[in-house]
Design an enzyme around this catalytic site. Structure first.
Site, PDB file in Angstrom:
ATOM      1  N   ARG A  80       0.821  -1.217   0.000  1.00 28.31           N
ATOM      2  CA  ARG A  80       0.000   0.000   0.000  1.00 28.31           C
ATOM      3  C   ARG A  80       0.852   1.263   0.000  1.00 28.31           C
ATOM      4  O   ARG A  80       0.556   2.227  -0.712  1.00 28.31           O
ATOM      5  CB  ARG A  80      -0.933  -0.001   1.212  1.00 28.31           C
ATOM      6  CG  ARG A  80      -1.960   1.114   1.211  1.00 28.31           C
ATOM      7  CD  ARG A  80      -3.029   0.900   0.154  1.00 28.31           C
ATOM      8  NE  ARG A  80      -2.758   1.571  -1.116  1.00 28.31           N
ATOM      9  CZ  ARG A  80      -3.238   1.166  -2.277  1.00 28.31           C
ATOM     10  NH1 ARG A  80      -3.988   0.095  -2.369  1.00 28.31           N
ATOM     11  NH2 ARG A  80      -2.959   1.838  -3.376  1.00 28.31           N
ATOM     12  N   LYS A 132       2.095  25.074  -4.116  1.00 19.48           N
ATOM     13  CA  LYS A 132       0.837  24.471  -3.666  1.00 19.48           C
ATOM     14  C   LYS A 132       1.002  22.956  -3.603  1.00 19.48           C
ATOM     15  O   LYS A 132       0.503  22.211  -4.447  1.00 19.48           O
ATOM     16  CB  LYS A 132      -0.306  24.883  -4.591  1.00 19.48           C
ATOM     17  CG  LYS A 132      -0.603  26.375  -4.537  1.00 19.48           C
ATOM     18  CD  LYS A 132      -1.682  26.773  -5.512  1.00 19.48           C
ATOM     19  CE  LYS A 132      -1.950  28.276  -5.464  1.00 19.48           C
ATOM     20  NZ  LYS A 132      -2.957  28.710  -6.440  1.00 19.48           N
ATOM     21  N   LYS A 189       3.782  39.862  -3.218  1.00 20.11           N
ATOM     22  CA  LYS A 189       2.376  39.731  -3.578  1.00 20.11           C
ATOM     23  C   LYS A 189       1.590  40.890  -2.978  1.00 20.11           C
ATOM     24  O   LYS A 189       2.156  41.781  -2.342  1.00 20.11           O
ATOM     25  CB  LYS A 189       1.847  38.373  -3.117  1.00 20.11           C
ATOM     26  CG  LYS A 189       2.703  37.196  -3.633  1.00 20.11           C
ATOM     27  CD  LYS A 189       2.071  35.866  -3.406  1.00 20.11           C
ATOM     28  CE  LYS A 189       1.019  35.591  -4.434  1.00 20.11           C
ATOM     29  NZ  LYS A 189       0.484  34.212  -4.353  1.00 20.11           N
ATOM     30  N   GLU A 201       4.206  40.094  -8.199  1.00 16.23           N
ATOM     31  CA  GLU A 201       2.886  39.818  -8.728  1.00 16.23           C
ATOM     32  C   GLU A 201       2.197  41.142  -9.050  1.00 16.23           C
ATOM     33  O   GLU A 201       2.087  42.016  -8.187  1.00 16.23           O
ATOM     34  CB  GLU A 201       2.072  39.044  -7.695  1.00 16.23           C
ATOM     35  CG  GLU A 201       0.649  38.738  -8.123  1.00 16.23           C
ATOM     36  CD  GLU A 201      -0.141  38.077  -7.018  1.00 16.23           C
ATOM     37  OE1 GLU A 201      -0.210  36.835  -7.004  1.00 16.23           O
ATOM     38  OE2 GLU A 201      -0.674  38.811  -6.153  1.00 16.23           O
ATOM     39  N   ASP A 228      -0.849  38.334 -12.981  1.00 15.96           N
ATOM     40  CA  ASP A 228      -1.857  37.543 -12.278  1.00 15.96           C
ATOM     41  C   ASP A 228      -3.253  37.728 -12.854  1.00 15.96           C
ATOM     42  O   ASP A 228      -3.784  38.843 -12.888  1.00 15.96           O
ATOM     43  CB  ASP A 228      -1.848  37.929 -10.793  1.00 15.96           C
ATOM     44  CG  ASP A 228      -2.766  37.057  -9.963  1.00 15.96           C
ATOM     45  OD1 ASP A 228      -2.735  35.827 -10.153  1.00 15.96           O
ATOM     46  OD2 ASP A 228      -3.516  37.594  -9.132  1.00 15.96           O
TER      47      ASP A 228
END
Length: 282
Positions: free
Chosen positions: A102, A137, A169, A197, A218
């Site tokens: 597994r 991510k 950002k 960004e 963006d």
């Protein structure tokens, strides 16, 4: 077997994963049902067409529990294989193989799923001059492996973490007061790679004048992207990001951007359908 990745300890990963599965009592099913001396022969195969990633890691699970297991690799990471392809063949102690099964499958299914999705995106932008990037991510603890899988699919890794480039950002800009001021502070801190960004064209010049080396454009529609790329010229690298899908990436690539980043490569890739069938050796 030799498999190494920066910032990844294969032995520790295998040990921790097996410990999570075995708990305090071990594999009680195999211990009760399978004779200690039984031996199995098995084949791991792809049920769908996939791009392979994670075979050496799967191998490590079996070797951790049976150092004498015989393994024949039938494919290699990065290979694009049709449905029904044998990926590896194994012969060894039955209990060990069932216990490791597994963990080995979970890993190769997840990584091959990422590599397979990545290859589909790469194929969509072939010939456009744009390069596919992954993002941060990722599942906590699995970044090195997941970004390895995107490389097997043909993408290029973006930042590995918060340490290898600045990425300014909207929240950074809000605190600094403006795009230009945020970039200026990063440059003064001695950071060589400063990614910024921007979601409006009027942010481009202030970012470039302050020293940005890479502009992340963006959620801009294609026409705005074309305009932004023309304004930037060769003064900085350009990257399209936000909401990119398999259906939209080709049109985005044709705007002239250098890079396109896609979070779903690691965030949303479905597991590849890979199985492992065993038979007892007489």
């Amino acid at each position: 077997m030799s498999f190494t990745l920066d910032r990844f300890d294969l032995d520790a990963f295998v040990a921790a994963t097996l410990a999570e599965d075995l708990g305090e009592g071990g594999d009680i099913t195999s211990a009760a049902v399978i004779p200690e001396t039984a031996r199995f022969r098995g084949a791991m195969d792809s049920r769908d067409a996939i791009v392979v990633a994670g075979l050496p890691i799967a191998e490590a699970f079996f070797r951790a529990l049976d150092p004498e297991v015989e393994i024949e690799m039938r494919a290699a990471d990065g290979d694009s294989v049709p449905a029904g392809t044998d990926l590896m063949r194994l012969t060894g102690r039955a209990r060990a193989m069932l216990t490791a099964e597994r963990s080995a499958l979970n890993t190769i299914q997840h990584l091959s799923g990422i590599a397979t999705m990545t290859r589909a995106y790469v194929d969509e932008i072939a010939g456009t001059g744009a390069t596919l990037l992954d993002t941060r991510k990722t599942i906590p603890g699995l970044r090195a492996l997941e970004k390895y899988a995107t490389r097997m699919g043909g993408a290029r890794n973006h930042r590995m973490g918060l340490w290898d480039a600045a990425m300014i950002k909207d929240n950074h800009v809000a605190v600094a007061g403006s795009v230009g001021e945020a970039v200026r502070r990063a440059v003064e801190a001695g950071i060589a790679d400063v990614i910024v960004e921007v979601d409006r064209v009027d942010q481009i010049e202030p970012a470039l004048e302050a020293g940005a080396t890479h502009l992340l454009l963006d959620n801009m529609p294609p026409e705005m992207l074309r305009h932004a790329v023309k304004l930037i010229g060769d003064r900085a690298a350009t990257e399209a990001s936000g909401g990119v899908t398999l259906n939209s990436i080709n049109e985005i690539a044709k705007t002239g951007v250098d890079f396109i980043s896609v979070g779903r490569l690691t965030q949303s890739a479905p597991a590849a359908d890979i199985g492992l069938d065993f038979a007892e050796i007489d």
